[in-house]
Design an enzyme around this catalytic site. Sequence first.
Site: not given
Ligand SMILES: CC(C)(COP(=O)(O)OP(=O)(O)OC[C@H]1O[C@@H](n2cnc3c(N)ncnc32)[C@H](O)[C@@H]1OP(=O)(O)O)[C@@H](O)C(=O)NCCC(=O)NCCS
Length: 212
Positions: A137, A146
Amino acid sequence: MIKVAVIGDGGHGKVVKEIVSARTDTRLIGVLDDTFSALQYSGELYTGPADSIQELRRLIPDIVFVLAIGSNIVRKQLAERLGLEQKDFVSLIHPSAMISKSAKVGHGTVVMAGAVIQAGAIIGAHSIINTGAVVEHDNRIGDFVHLSPRVTLTGAVAVSEGAHLGAGAVVIPEMSIGRWSVVGAGAAVISPIPDRVTAVGTPARVISHFQT
Ligand SMILES: CC(C)(COP(=O)(O)OP(=O)(O)OC[C@H]1O[C@@H](n2cnc3c(N)ncnc32)[C@H](O)[C@@H]1OP(=O)(O)O)[C@@H](O)C(=O)NCCC(=O)NCCS
């Protein structure tokens, strides 16, 4: 019957096309994507590049559009490039989604299967409320947002333009997510997230800032 053309033929477009088919009041007339070189008619469906939109409108004057592009920034850029009016976009709600009568969903926004939007929530334009997301709510959701599958926004959360919340992220009441920020999958947001950052984890912490 509302005649719909879906703009974008990738993975997200596939889901949006199925929402058009699942509804009893909408019919898929066209799919526009730059992978198509020129406007063509198969006997059932028009296909063509995004810029063939005006040609398609001349052929079917009452056609409406939905932007089915997963990237928030690309969706915004395309909306600006196409230069259509609000009335030219349809908001598409899957029949299994539950939308409160007192909630508002902006033009061009897509609400996917099993999503729930509760009383008094206001959703902006061209946003994606993905599969099974919960918008409680009095939420205020901006344009080009998104909310990924199974995101849970509890009461009175504010999500600003262009923000992307990853799958399963949870936000406690009255928190805010800044413009164009990204919240990682599975994060728990228990403090406000500023503009243009990436925040991950439980509790969510900022790990990077966007330059632009
Ligand atoms: C948050 C996110 C965008 C980061 O992506 P990125 O910028 O490429 O980051 P990286 O993969 O280089 O990770 C960077 C750091 O964050 C950490 N990290 C990344 N995603 C994380 C998450 N969801 N939860 C916890 N830690 C996360 C990695 O382990 C890394 O840690 P480190 O530096 O200690 O090794 C991505 O991991 C994510 O969660 N995307 C969501 C995707 C999604 O749900 N899409 C739905 C489509 S319908």
